[in-house]
Design a protein around this motif. Structure first.
Motif, mmCIF file in Angstrom:
data_model
loop_
_atom_site.group_PDB
_atom_site.id
_atom_site.type_symbol
_atom_site.label_atom_id
_atom_site.label_comp_id
_atom_site.label_asym_id
_atom_site.label_seq_id
_atom_site.Cartn_x
_atom_site.Cartn_y
_atom_site.Cartn_z
ATOM 1 N N VAL A 1 29.891 39.035 33.006
ATOM 2 C CA VAL A 1 30.063 37.574 33.041
ATOM 3 C C VAL A 1 30.971 37.158 34.200
ATOM 4 N N VAL A 2 32.072 37.885 34.404
ATOM 5 C CA VAL A 2 32.976 37.576 35.517
ATOM 6 C C VAL A 2 32.240 37.724 36.850
ATOM 7 N N GLY A 3 31.432 38.790 36.976
ATOM 8 C CA GLY A 3 30.651 38.997 38.192
ATOM 9 C C GLY A 3 29.689 37.849 38.462
ATOM 10 N N LEU A 4 29.041 37.355 37.413
ATOM 11 C CA LEU A 4 28.093 36.249 37.558
ATOM 12 C C LEU A 4 28.787 34.961 38.002
ATOM 13 N N ILE A 5 29.903 34.632 37.344
ATOM 14 C CA ILE A 5 30.631 33.412 37.686
ATOM 15 C C ILE A 5 31.139 33.483 39.127
ATOM 16 N N GLY B 1 29.414 39.948 47.960
ATOM 17 C CA GLY B 1 29.379 41.407 47.849
ATOM 18 C C GLY B 1 30.384 41.934 46.846
ATOM 19 N N VAL B 2 31.596 41.355 46.829
ATOM 20 C CA VAL B 2 32.641 41.782 45.881
ATOM 21 C C VAL B 2 32.179 41.579 44.441
ATOM 22 N N PHE B 3 31.688 40.378 44.138
ATOM 23 C CA PHE B 3 31.283 40.088 42.763
ATOM 24 C C PHE B 3 29.961 40.776 42.404
ATOM 25 N N GLY B 4 29.111 40.993 43.418
ATOM 26 C CA GLY B 4 27.901 41.766 43.177
ATOM 27 C C GLY B 4 28.217 43.203 42.797
ATOM 28 N N ALA B 5 29.301 43.736 43.381
ATOM 29 C CA ALA B 5 29.723 45.104 43.058
ATOM 30 C C ALA B 5 30.248 45.208 41.639
ATOM 31 N N LEU B 6 30.728 44.110 41.055
ATOM 32 C CA LEU B 6 31.088 44.089 39.634
ATOM 33 C C LEU B 6 29.844 43.945 38.771
ATOM 34 N N LEU B 7 28.968 43.066 39.209
ATOM 35 C CA LEU B 7 27.811 42.680 38.404
ATOM 36 C C LEU B 7 26.760 43.774 38.267
ATOM 37 N N ALA B 8 26.386 44.395 39.381
ATOM 38 C CA ALA B 8 25.255 45.329 39.380
ATOM 39 C C ALA B 8 25.468 46.549 38.475
ATOM 40 N N PRO B 9 26.580 47.288 38.584
ATOM 41 C CA PRO B 9 26.761 48.429 37.685
ATOM 42 C C PRO B 9 26.961 48.020 36.233
#
Length: 510
Positions: free
Chosen positions: A85-89, A115-123
């Motif tokens: 959720v944090v990655g998406l926001i 890129g930073v939040f995508g690195a949280l979101l994807a995994p």
């Protein structure tokens, strides 16, 4: 643990959760290609120089590729739902910043934040699937959908990017992420219930985070710079040397620390190692082809951005068919390598057809069947590969194992774009030099012929890379077909403890 605990019913909302996870994955994959088509328009609007335009792509690739392992570990530590959720926001806010950019600095900064939040979101997305779907047949279906999106989303991005750029303006290639992110975040918050007891609360391995991030950033930057400055450029060579030293130091550190960022048991398993390596190689071939076909269709054949996007539809159809109708249906019946190995070979045959490209090649006769075979083979191979990459891993390592899948693809994409583009440029230059007489008569024709000759030369390399990926999958991956409990029967990997831990992850009951 008692048998009663092992047989707890799975979360009844898991299929709804899959819809929101798939939507988030689609957004991330779309973003990897949607900006490419809009780049010329953004460059003109913001006055970005030719020398700096690569940073629209590079800023995202460096942040995403460099922080993926860290993002996977954060998912294990914070909880996958919270990280998701944090990655998406964060991704939505970064996209809003990019769409509103008034200068190149704002645009580059927004891409780095994406890129930073995508690195949280994807995994976090992939590891949620790993811990929510433990039944073999359900897991096959879930990963079939995920694999189809991961494989075909990039081509969808070309269509959407062309449509938005032509009908609205380049800023909407950023703004379009916002509704995706809001819907996925709201759905995840209310629907996803992460299995209890699957977090890894060990202290964060700070040296590992620093070494892995710097090492991967150096590696990705080296390949990205090689594309524009050449392989002998001092900074290119220095980046590769630094990457080697940093990543070797990272491995040595992980072998010694008590709570490593990347437990070596995750990558030393022959099945997972084989998946990471073969997937990375396959993505090298795919990303290079995306680049070449986009230029071939627009520059040589004169297609519009929207028409170019739709020209990639056969590849998407092939990927969806291979992933959901072949991979998902057969994964519980046959060992993964009997899908991955032949799948990569079918993709190589499709790529082989595309080596026949010429200035006036028929789309229906060559490009369409080539794309169909490529998509069919990739979809068939990606689906069991995605599942096997996190199958049998200890629940506390699910995030970092998922991050390794994304890392292998991200690094593979960077290598593919730089390596194959460099090969194509060298071949095109050699052709133009040897056919200088034609240039005096018809310089425009020589330019197009040289470009196509470069593309086909690089595609031959892509064929070889796919054959190597197939050989690695057949050699390294030795897991048997999954059993009904979700284990990998007949595995010689010695990962029994990890498999047992995965089966015993407490699952939310009704």
């Amino acid at each position: 643990m008692s048998k009663t605990a092992d047989l707890r019913l799975p979360d009844p909302s898991r299929w709804k959760a899959l819809a929101f996870i798939a939507l988030a994955q689609l957004m991330v994959v779309l973003d990897a290609t949607i900006v490419n088509i809009a780049l010329p328009h953004a460059q003109t609007a913001l006055g970005i120089t030719d020398a700096n335009k690569q940073w629209v792509i590079t800023a995202y690739a460096l942040a995403f590729g460099g922080l993926l392992l860290f993002g996977g570990r954060i998912a294990d530590l914070w909880g996958r739902k919270r990280t998701f959720v944090v990655g998406l926001i964060g991704f939505a806010l970064a996209s809003a910043l990019g769409g509103a950019a008034q200068n190149q600095g704002m645009l580059f900064g927004s891409r780095a934040l994406q890129g930073v939040f995508g690195a949280l979101l994807a995994p976090a997305a992939l590891s949620l699937l790993a811990v929510m779907f433990t039944d073999a047949k359900e897991r096959a279906k879930a990963f079939g959908i995920y694999g189809a999106i991961a494989g075909g989303g990039g081509a969808v991005g070309l269509i959407l990017g062309g449509f938005l750029t032509q009908t609205l303006n380049w800023r909407w290639t950023f703004f379009v992420n916002i509704p995706f992110a809001i819907v996925a975040a709201a759905g995840a918050y209310f629907v996803i219930r992460e299995p209890a007891g699957s977090r890894n609360r060990s202290p964060l391995d700070v040296p590992g985070v620093v070494l892995s991030a710097l090492g991967l950033v150096s590696l990705v930057y080296g390949f990205t710079r090689a594309e524009s400055a050449g392989w002998s450029d001092a900074l290119t060579v220095g980046s590769f040397v630094a990457a080697g030293v940093l990543l070797l130091s990272f491995v040595l550190t992980e072998a010694k620390v008590k709570s490593p960022l990347l437990p070596l048991r995750v990558v030393m398993d022959r099945n997972r190692g084989g998946v990471y390596l073969s997937l990375g190689l396959a993505v090298i071939a795919m990303f290079g082809l995306f680049l070449f076909l986009t230029y071939y269709l627009q520059v040589v054949q004169g297609y519009s951005p929207i028409k170019t996007g739709f020209a990639f539809m056969p590849m998407i159809a092939g990927m969806i068919t291979g992933s959901t109708q072949i991979g998902a249906r057969l994964m519980t019946r046959v060992p993964a390598r009997t899908l991955m190995g032949p799948g990569f070979l079918v993709a190589a045959v499709g790529m082989l057809l595309l080596t026949q490209l010429d200035v006036d090649t028929s789309y229906a006769a060559v490009i369409l069947p080539g794309q169909l075979l490529l998509g069919l083979g990739m979809g068939t191979a990606f689906m069991p590969a995605m599942s096997l990459a996190t199958h049998g891993v200890e629940a506390r390592d699910a995030g970092v194992a998922s991050a390794m899948v994304n890392t292998s693809q991200q690094v593979g994409g960077a290598i593919g774009t730089a390596l194959l583009n460099t090969i194509a440029a060298s071949a095109a230059t050699a052709y133009a030099t040897s056919h200088a007489a034609l240039g005096a008569e018809n310089p425009e024709l020589l330019k197009l012929q040289s470009m196509v000759h470069g593309f086909t030369g690089a595609i031959w390399w892509a064929v070889g890379i796919l054959v190597v990926a197939s050989a690695i999958a057949l050699t390294f991956v030795n897991a048997g077909r999954p059993t009904s409990a979700g284990t990998s029967g007949g595995s010689a990997s010695g990962d029994a403890e990890g498999v047992e831990d995965e089966i015993r992850v407490p699952v939310v009951a009704h």
